[in-house]
Every structure is written in structure tokens, then in C-alpha cells.
Design a protein around this motif. Structure first.
Motif, PDB file in Angstrom:
ATOM      1  N   ASN A 180       0.907  -1.185   0.151  1.00 36.82           N
ATOM      2  CA  ASN A 180      -0.179  -0.299   0.524  1.00 36.82           C
ATOM      3  C   ASN A 180       0.786   1.139   0.120  1.00 36.82           C
ATOM      4  OD1 ASN A 180      -2.482  -1.569  -0.300  1.00 36.82           O
ATOM      5  ND2 ASN A 180      -2.738  -1.754   1.789  1.00 36.82           N
ATOM      6  N   THR A 181       2.352   1.659   1.104  1.00 38.22           N
ATOM      7  CA  THR A 181       2.958   2.350   0.511  1.00 38.22           C
ATOM      8  C   THR A 181       3.375   2.901  -1.066  1.00 38.22           C
ATOM      9  OG1 THR A 181       3.741   1.879   2.606  1.00 38.22           O
ATOM     10  CG2 THR A 181       4.840   3.529   1.588  1.00 38.22           C
ATOM     11  N   SER A 182       3.521   1.113  -1.343  1.00 40.30           N
ATOM     12  CA  SER A 182       3.634   2.183  -2.910  1.00 40.30           C
ATOM     13  C   SER A 182       2.951   2.283  -3.711  1.00 40.30           C
ATOM     14  CB  SER A 182       4.467   0.064  -3.418  1.00 40.30           C
ATOM     15  OG  SER A 182       4.927   0.660  -4.559  1.00 40.30           O
ATOM     16  N   THR A 184      -0.124   4.394  -3.061  1.00 41.83           N
ATOM     17  CA  THR A 184      -0.430   5.185  -2.520  1.00 41.83           C
ATOM     18  C   THR A 184       1.059   6.509  -2.821  1.00 41.83           C
ATOM     19  OG1 THR A 184       0.376   5.384  -0.034  1.00 41.83           O
ATOM     20  CG2 THR A 184      -2.023   4.781  -0.605  1.00 41.83           C
ATOM     21  N   LEU A 185       2.259   5.488  -3.161  1.00 46.91           N
ATOM     22  CA  LEU A 185       2.942   6.870  -3.635  1.00 46.91           C
ATOM     23  C   LEU A 185       3.151   6.876  -5.242  1.00 46.91           C
ATOM     24  CD1 LEU A 185       6.171   5.275  -1.881  1.00 46.91           C
ATOM     25  CD2 LEU A 185       5.014   8.240  -1.427  1.00 46.91           C
ATOM     26  N   GLY A 186       2.023   6.012  -5.814  1.00 43.35           N
ATOM     27  CA  GLY A 186       1.629   6.268  -6.647  1.00 43.35           C
ATOM     28  C   GLY A 186       1.975   5.425  -7.862  1.00 43.35           C
ATOM     29  N   GLY A 187       2.248   4.127  -7.237  1.00 44.21           N
ATOM     30  CA  GLY A 187       3.217   3.169  -8.140  1.00 44.21           C
ATOM     31  C   GLY A 187       2.120   2.565  -8.520  1.00 44.21           C
ATOM     32  N   SER A 188       2.576   1.859  -9.800  1.00 48.04           N
ATOM     33  CA  SER A 188       1.525   1.405 -10.981  1.00 48.04           C
ATOM     34  C   SER A 188       1.158  -0.434 -10.630  1.00 48.04           C
ATOM     35  CB  SER A 188       1.677   1.104 -12.936  1.00 48.04           C
ATOM     36  OG  SER A 188       3.097   0.598 -12.287  1.00 48.04           O
ATOM     37  N   ARG A 189       0.521  -0.905 -10.628  1.00 48.01           N
ATOM     38  CA  ARG A 189       0.962  -3.159 -11.000  1.00 48.01           C
ATOM     39  C   ARG A 189       1.794  -3.203 -10.782  1.00 48.01           C
ATOM     40  NH1 ARG A 189      -4.623  -5.299 -12.815  1.00 48.01           N
ATOM     41  NH2 ARG A 189      -4.557  -2.971 -13.720  1.00 48.01           N
ATOM     42  N   TRP A 190       2.922  -3.147 -11.608  1.00 54.67           N
ATOM     43  CA  TRP A 190       3.860  -3.499 -12.955  1.00 54.67           C
ATOM     44  C   TRP A 190       4.699  -3.090 -11.612  1.00 54.67           C
ATOM     45  CZ3 TRP A 190       6.826  -7.465 -14.253  1.00 54.67           C
ATOM     46  CH2 TRP A 190       7.484  -7.587 -14.502  1.00 54.67           C
ATOM     47  N   GLN A 191       4.642  -1.724 -11.132  1.00 54.35           N
ATOM     48  CA  GLN A 191       6.063  -1.363 -10.485  1.00 54.35           C
ATOM     49  C   GLN A 191       5.896  -1.917  -8.979  1.00 54.35           C
ATOM     50  OE1 GLN A 191       4.733   3.095 -11.103  1.00 54.35           O
ATOM     51  NE2 GLN A 191       6.029   3.275 -11.834  1.00 54.35           N
ATOM     52  N   VAL A 192       4.750  -1.774  -8.698  1.00 53.82           N
ATOM     53  CA  VAL A 192       4.365  -1.996  -7.210  1.00 53.82           C
ATOM     54  C   VAL A 192       4.794  -3.779  -7.283  1.00 53.82           C
ATOM     55  CG1 VAL A 192       3.121  -3.470  -5.232  1.00 53.82           C
ATOM     56  CG2 VAL A 192       2.145  -0.715  -6.561  1.00 53.82           C
TER      57      VAL A 192
ATOM     58  N   ARG B  72     -11.170  17.595  -7.803  1.00 52.12           N
ATOM     59  CA  ARG B  72     -12.016  16.270  -8.869  1.00 52.12           C
ATOM     60  C   ARG B  72     -11.983  15.193  -8.004  1.00 52.12           C
ATOM     61  NH1 ARG B  72      -6.730  18.313  -9.368  1.00 52.12           N
ATOM     62  NH2 ARG B  72      -5.815  16.908  -8.511  1.00 52.12           N
ATOM     63  N   PRO B  73     -12.620  14.127  -8.446  1.00 53.37           N
ATOM     64  CA  PRO B  73     -13.514  13.005  -7.649  1.00 53.37           C
ATOM     65  C   PRO B  73     -12.244  12.111  -7.596  1.00 53.37           C
ATOM     66  CG  PRO B  73     -14.024  13.220  -9.813  1.00 53.37           C
ATOM     67  CD  PRO B  73     -14.245  13.792  -9.983  1.00 53.37           C
ATOM     68  N   ILE B  74     -12.220  11.307  -6.326  1.00 55.14           N
ATOM     69  CA  ILE B  74     -11.070  10.296  -5.958  1.00 55.14           C
ATOM     70  C   ILE B  74     -11.994   8.721  -6.493  1.00 55.14           C
ATOM     71  CG2 ILE B  74     -10.656   9.476  -3.520  1.00 55.14           C
ATOM     72  CD1 ILE B  74     -10.252  11.972  -2.312  1.00 55.14           C
ATOM     73  N   HIS B  75     -11.056   8.016  -7.612  1.00 50.98           N
ATOM     74  CA  HIS B  75     -10.865   7.219  -7.592  1.00 50.98           C
ATOM     75  C   HIS B  75      -9.893   6.599  -7.979  1.00 50.98           C
ATOM     76  CE1 HIS B  75     -15.212   7.333  -8.984  1.00 50.98           C
ATOM     77  NE2 HIS B  75     -14.978   8.640  -9.763  1.00 50.98           N
ATOM     78  N   GLY B  76      -9.597   5.047  -6.301  1.00 49.75           N
ATOM     79  CA  GLY B  76      -8.303   4.405  -5.875  1.00 49.75           C
ATOM     80  C   GLY B  76      -7.687   5.528  -5.536  1.00 49.75           C
ATOM     81  N   PRO B  77      -6.137   4.839  -5.413  1.00 54.85           N
ATOM     82  CA  PRO B  77      -5.184   4.997  -4.833  1.00 54.85           C
ATOM     83  C   PRO B  77      -3.693   6.015  -5.966  1.00 54.85           C
ATOM     84  CG  PRO B  77      -4.774   2.860  -5.066  1.00 54.85           C
ATOM     85  CD  PRO B  77      -5.803   3.257  -5.276  1.00 54.85           C
ATOM     86  N   ALA B  78      -3.856   7.346  -5.823  1.00 56.55           N
ATOM     87  CA  ALA B  78      -2.805   8.342  -6.532  1.00 56.55           C
ATOM     88  C   ALA B  78      -1.695   8.943  -5.857  1.00 56.55           C
ATOM     89  CB  ALA B  78      -3.604   9.143  -7.308  1.00 56.55           C
ATOM     90  N   ARG B  79      -0.744   9.435  -6.413  1.00 57.96           N
ATOM     91  CA  ARG B  79       0.439   9.927  -5.920  1.00 57.96           C
ATOM     92  C   ARG B  79       0.086  11.562  -4.676  1.00 57.96           C
ATOM     93  NH1 ARG B  79       2.494  14.282  -8.517  1.00 57.96           N
ATOM     94  NH2 ARG B  79       1.705  15.085  -6.938  1.00 57.96           N
ATOM     95  N   GLU B  80      -1.651  11.964  -5.532  1.00 57.96           N
ATOM     96  CA  GLU B  80      -1.551  12.963  -4.794  1.00 57.96           C
ATOM     97  C   GLU B  80      -1.778  12.562  -3.139  1.00 57.96           C
ATOM     98  OE1 GLU B  80      -4.996  13.575  -7.268  1.00 57.96           O
ATOM     99  OE2 GLU B  80      -6.233  12.611  -6.661  1.00 57.96           O
ATOM    100  N   GLY B  82      -0.455  10.827  -0.514  1.00 57.97           N
ATOM    101  CA  GLY B  82       0.500   9.407   0.318  1.00 57.97           C
ATOM    102  C   GLY B  82      -0.043   9.580   1.377  1.00 57.97           C
ATOM    103  N   MET B  83       0.201   8.616   1.583  1.00 55.85           N
ATOM    104  CA  MET B  83       0.253   7.968   2.961  1.00 55.85           C
ATOM    105  C   MET B  83       1.073   7.354   3.954  1.00 55.85           C
ATOM    106  SD  MET B  83      -3.246   5.831   3.755  1.00 55.85           S
ATOM    107  CE  MET B  83      -4.045   4.972   5.131  1.00 55.85           C
ATOM    108  N   VAL B  84       0.777   8.042   5.181  1.00 59.18           N
ATOM    109  CA  VAL B  84       2.007   7.261   6.541  1.00 59.18           C
ATOM    110  C   VAL B  84       1.352   6.159   7.071  1.00 59.18           C
ATOM    111  CG1 VAL B  84       3.507   7.603   8.233  1.00 59.18           C
ATOM    112  CG2 VAL B  84       3.885   9.252   6.173  1.00 59.18           C
ATOM    113  N   PHE B  85       1.713   4.676   7.492  1.00 58.00           N
ATOM    114  CA  PHE B  85       1.081   3.257   7.869  1.00 58.00           C
ATOM    115  C   PHE B  85       2.095   3.709   9.633  1.00 58.00           C
ATOM    116  CE2 PHE B  85       1.388   2.762   3.298  1.00 58.00           C
ATOM    117  CZ  PHE B  85      -0.152   2.789   3.424  1.00 58.00           C
ATOM    118  N   GLN B  86       1.023   2.814  10.089  1.00 58.29           N
ATOM    119  CA  GLN B  86       1.311   2.887  11.770  1.00 58.29           C
ATOM    120  C   GLN B  86       2.637   2.147  11.450  1.00 58.29           C
ATOM    121  OE1 GLN B  86      -1.583   1.457  14.327  1.00 58.29           O
ATOM    122  NE2 GLN B  86      -0.380   1.539  15.704  1.00 58.29           N
ATOM    123  N   SER B  87       3.025   0.563  10.621  1.00 60.37           N
ATOM    124  CA  SER B  87       3.542  -0.087  10.905  1.00 60.37           C
ATOM    125  C   SER B  87       4.945   0.548   9.999  1.00 60.37           C
ATOM    126  CB  SER B  87       3.075  -1.182   9.886  1.00 60.37           C
ATOM    127  OG  SER B  87       3.001  -1.381   8.809  1.00 60.37           O
TER     128      SER B  87
END
Lengths: 281, 265
Positions: A180-182, A184-192, B72-80, B82-87
Motif C-alpha cells: 500500500n505504501t508503494s 499510495t506513492l503512485g506505483g502501478s501494478r507492475w511497478q509494485v 476532482r473525484p477520488i478513484h483509487g490510490p494516487a500520488r496526490e 500520500g500515506m504514512v502507516f502505523q507499521s
């Protein structure tokens, strides 16, 4: 200074270093002990073997002593071209194992990464895992004869199903948060897949390969004993015909040593390639 | 206020399908986050705050409702987003520098620019000395700093943080919280952060979105007026501020009432 925080004068304690005990749950032992104990078990083994050979419980021809086996090993290499047999066996294991990995690594990773791929292959792979590879020997003999192809095929089907399953499991164990980190940084499936799933699973994949390489050696001997032209197993079957028990034992010894060497090499490779792991700090 | 809205969450519902019909995690939640604001999602366990954050990240899809970032509507994860996780999510096979460069590499930022930006953010989280170290040699707090630098270097429009300090010991947590405020001051960042730690929420937040549990609903939105215009750099600054005890007490009551209703139900 308050009473509650009173400091006690340092008393010179008696020597209270814990006494080293031989039996202590899960606590480490000195390196010298480890070495001594590791050597001792082999000394004990050879001593019992030697005593058994001397005692005459079995005829000397069926139970030669360790000295005799080592002599046989020496003459096998110097006079009977045993090195050629060893190299053929090593080649068979390496080549068939490389083929098995070439199929199992990509397939296992895809199965571990994508539920759809797993749903397609898993019922098939699981079924094959329960079919003992040696049961295919008669079939393989009829298809491929007694040559190399039959041995390579047996070794291949002997390890591939387990290898696929292990690799798929290790891939599945890659932490979701890394993926999920990758993402949410914008990684495509292939990149991940390429930059997270594969590098995260790789150390355990190499361990799975090390384990299955040991199994591959087992099948090699089975293949070479059942239909032999050359190889370590073939030498042992020739020796049996002439009641050369010392040579048979020498063969077993060599197989064991080769297994040990390959295991050591893969361990060393693992350590070198994955120095970033916690366990190598 | 409306013009500076960057993230808008409207009527979001989420039901996880189960064999017995489904578990309702979120019911009709609406709120928005303003540009350069630190908004905290706070609530008792089971209020669905992490689920909500995952929906904003695009890792979960809402059962109904709409979300938009900059309209812009949100669909799926994207670079804009970014997320920091607990683990700890530093990639163990990459050095600190490579970890921070990672996101930019995915997005095709040229090498020179990548390096420059990575070094800037590594400096911002005080890890310059460790830029060539592998994560195994870092403490938990340092690993989280790597994760923060990596996400910020990737230039998201909003930074999502899911209990980022939950696994750290108390003292490290303070340092990390103070550092986050420092980063907020020096960079133009919008943050949406999930926590269940009341003090953390008050210390960090410009605004607290308080959720109640089972299912997660919007209980109230708290504007932390007593902090407005005050320079708060450390925990001590906060604790000594007028209005702090009242604020903490109020939120504690909210938490307590939630827990009580839970017991009565």
C-alpha cells in the motif's frame, strides 16, 4: 536527599557470576563448547562404527570400517574415474533444478500476488503435490528411456510443486502495508510487483530454493539407482553387483558431502545478497 | 473557508460484506479539510477512523458517498494522496536515501532532481547522518521519519497519516509530534491524521473531526480556538496554554460518553 530516593552503598558482592551449566533452556553456550560438541558427535559416530566393524556382528564384507571406506573413496577417484560420475550427478541436479526454478519462481510469485492466478493454478498444483514423484518412474522410463531426460524429468516433477507452493506462500506473506505504501506513492501494478513484492519475498524464496535443492538430491539417487548408466547412484549399483560395500558407503558419503557443500554455498549467497536483513546484523 | 477546501468527504457510508449480511463501519460521514490545515480524525476504537482514512487514500471504496480532492473525484490510490502507516514501511532493502527517492523514481522524476529533493527532505527530518544506512540500523522513530520524508518528497497534495506514532514510546512520540509541527511550519502541507490519543490530537490539530463508534458517525467537529495565533512548539507550551485543560476535559467526556453508550447498548 529524601528517604524514598536513598541510594545504597555499593557493596562488594561475592562472585555471583552464574555458573555455566550444560543443560540450560535456550541460553547461549560458548563458541568453544559449540565446536567441541559438534566435533564430538562425529568422533562418537566413527568410534561406534569402528567398534561395530571390529566386533564382527556382521561379516566384514557387509560392514567395512570407516578406514576402509575412505580408502575405497580414494581409489574410486584415482583409479575408477569416479569424478566423472560425480560431475554428471551434479549437472543433473543443477540443470533440472534450474528448470524447476525458471517455472516455479515466476509462477509462485504471480500466485502469491494475485488471487485470480492462485485460484486457477492452486487446485492443480496441490493435486500434483500429493502424487509421489517416484511413482512416475515406470512411465518416465517408457517415455524417455534410461537416459538423462528421464532423470531430469523425475527431478523436475519431484521439486516443482513444492517449490511453487513455498514461493507462493512467501509472496503472500509480504506485508500489505509495504504494497500500500508503494500504491499510495503512485506505483502501478507492475511497478509494485517489481519494486516491492519481488524484493520483499526474495530472501525467503532463496531459502525455499535451498530447502528444495536438498530434496532434489534425494530424487537424484532414486533416479540413478533405478536406471543407471552413469552418476553416483549408478556407481553404487555397480558396486552392489560386486559386493563392494565400502564403495557403496563411499558413494553415500559423497552424496552427503555434496549436499552439505551446496547448502553452505546457498547460505553464503543468502548472507551476501541480503545483508540488509535484521538477522545479519 | 469554502474556497480553501482541498479535500471534501460527502455522505460516505461503508459496509463490509460478511456472511451474515454485512458490518456497517461508517454511516453518512461528511467533512472537509482546508489547505495547509492539520485535521485530526479522532474517536474511540471501532469508530471507523482508519477505514475512513483508507477510503480517502483510495485503498477502500465507499459503499456510497463522494470524495473529491481539489474538486476532482477520488478513484483509487494516487500520488496526490500520500500515506504514512502505523507499521514501519521503510523498504529494508533500500538505504534511507533510496527509500526517500523511491516514490519519485516511480513517477519518473529525473535523477538529479530526485537526489536534490530527497536530500532536502532527509535534512528536514534530521536524518542526514543516516542517509546511506539501511533501515535495520534505525530506531522505530527514525523509520517513521524516513516514511514521512519519502511521502513528502513525492509532493502529495495531502498527507494522510494512520496513527503514525502508535508504535513508538512516549518520549519518541513527543519528539515526532514536535517535528511534525515544525515541518508544517516550514513546508506548505495539508495533513489528515488519525489517532486515538487525545493529547496528540489537541497538540497537532487545527481542527478535530470526532467520530462515534458502531457504526462510525460524525459526532462533532472541534475548532481548537484556544490555540489560534499562539506559538506552540512543544508539549510544555501546550500544557501551559490557557484553555488547554478545558479542551482536554471536553474531549475526554466525548470519549467517555461513547464508551458508556457502548456498554449500555
Amino acid at each position: 536527599m529524601t528517604q524514598a530516593l536513598r541510594t545504597l552503598p555499593a557493596t562488594r558482592a561475592k562472585d555471583t557470576r552464574p555458573k555455566l551449566r550444560i543443560f540450560e533452556f535456550k541460553s547461549d553456550i560458548p563458541a568453544s563448547w559449540r565446536l567441541t560438541l559438534g566435533v564430538a558427535v562425529w568422533v562418537l559416530f566413527f568410534a561406534i562404527w569402528q567398534i561395530a566393524a571390529w566386533s564382527g556382528v556382521m561379516p566384514a564384507i557387509l560392514l567395512p570400517g570407516p578406514g576402509k571406506v575412505l580408502t575405497a573413496l580414494y581409489t574410486l577417484f584415482t583409479e575408477q574415474g569416479f569424478l566423472g560420475d560425480v560431475l554428471i550427478s551434479v549437472w543433473r541436479v543443477m540443470f533440472s533444478f534450474a528448470l524447476a526454478c525458471a517455472v516455479a519462481v515466476p509462477l509462485g510469485i504471480l500466485m502469491g500476488a494475485f488471487k485470480s492466478v492462485e485460484a486457477f493454478f492452486s487446485p492443480f498444483v496441490s493435486a500434483w503435490r500429493y502424487l509421489p514423484a517416484p511413482s512416475f518412474i515406470p512411465l518416465l522410463l517408457m517415455w524417455f528411456g534410461a537416459g538423462d531426460a528421464q532423470k531430469l524429468a523425475l527431478l523436475f516433477i519431484g521439486v516443482i510443486w513444492f517449490l511453487i507452493t513455498l514461493i507462493a506462500d512467501h509472496t503472500k506473506a509480504v506485508p500489505k502495508d509495504l504494497i500500500n505504501t508503494s500504491v499510495t506513492l503512485g506505483g502501478s501494478r507492475w511497478q509494485v510487483l517489481r519494486t516491492v513484492v519481488v524484493p520483499a519475498a526474495l530472501p525467503n524464496i532463496v531459502i525455499a530454493m535451498r530447502q528444495m535443492l536438498a530434496v532434489s538430491w534425494t530424487y537424484l539417487v532414486i533416479a540413478e539407482i533405478t536406471a543407471a548408466d552413469a552418476g553416483i547412484g549408478a556407481m553404487m549399483m555397480r558396486a552392489k553387483r560386486f559386493l563392494h560395500v565400502d564403495q557403496i558407503m563411499a558413494g553415500i558419503l559423497v552424496i552427503g558431502l555434496l549436499g552439505l557443500i551446496f547448502d553452505y554455498l546457498l547460505r553464503a549467497l543468502h548472507r551476501r545478497a541480503f545483508q540488509y536483513l535484521d538477522e545479519y546484523s | 473557508m469554502q474556497s480553501s477546501t482541498i479535500l471534501s468527504v460527502q455522505n460516505v457510508c461503508k459496509t463490509f460484506p460478511t456472511r451474515g449480511g454485512g458490518v456497517e463501519a461508517l454511516r453518512d460521514v461528511s467533512f472537509s479539510v482546508a489547505r495547509n490545515e492539520l485535521c485530526v480524525l479522532l474517536g474511540p476504537s471501532g469508530c471507523g477512523k482508519s477505514t475512513l482514512l483508507n477510503i480517502v487514500a483510495g485503498l477502500h471504496t465507499p459503499t456510497s458517498g463522494t470524495l473529491s480532492l481539489e474538486g476532482r473525484p477520488i478513484h483509487g490510490p494516487a500520488r496526490e494522496r500520500g500515506m504514512v502507516f502505523q507499521s514501519y514501511t521503510s523498504f529494508p532493502w533500500l538505504t534511507v536515501l533510496e527509500n526517500v527517492e523511491y516514490g519519485m523514481k516511480l513517477n519518473g522524476i529525473p535523477k538529479a532532481e530526485r537526489r536534490e529533493r530527497a536530500l532536502h527532505y532527509i535534512d528536514l527530518v534530521h536524518l542526514t547522518k543516516f542517509r546511506d544506512a539501511y533501515p535495520k540500523t534505525l530506531s522505530g522513530g527514525m523509520k517513521q521519519r524516513v516514511a514521512i520524508a519519502r511521502t513528502l518528497a513525492n509532493a502529495p497534495e495531502i498527507l494522510l497519516m494512520d496513527e503514525p506514532y502508535g508504535a513508538l514510546d512516549a518520549e519518541t512520540r513527543w519528539h515526532m509530534q514536535e517535528m511534525l509541527l515544525d515541518i508544517m511550519r516550514t513546508t506548505q502541507t495539508t495533513i489528515l491524521l488519525v489517532t486515538h490519543d487525545i493529547q496528540e490530537a489537541i497538540f497537532l490539530a487545527d481542527r478535530i473531526v470526532f467520530l462515534s463508534a458502531h457504526p462510525g458517525r460524525l459526532k462533532t467537529i472541534l475548532e481548537l480556538d484556544f490555540k489560534k495565533g499562539k506559538e506552540i512548539r512543544s508539549k510544555e507550551d501546550l500544557v501551559e496554554l490557557e484553555g488547554y485543560p478545558e479542551c482536554e476535559r471536553e474531549i475526554m467526556h466525548l470519549m467517555r460518553n461513547e464508551a458508556k453508550q457502548e456498554e449500555d447498548a
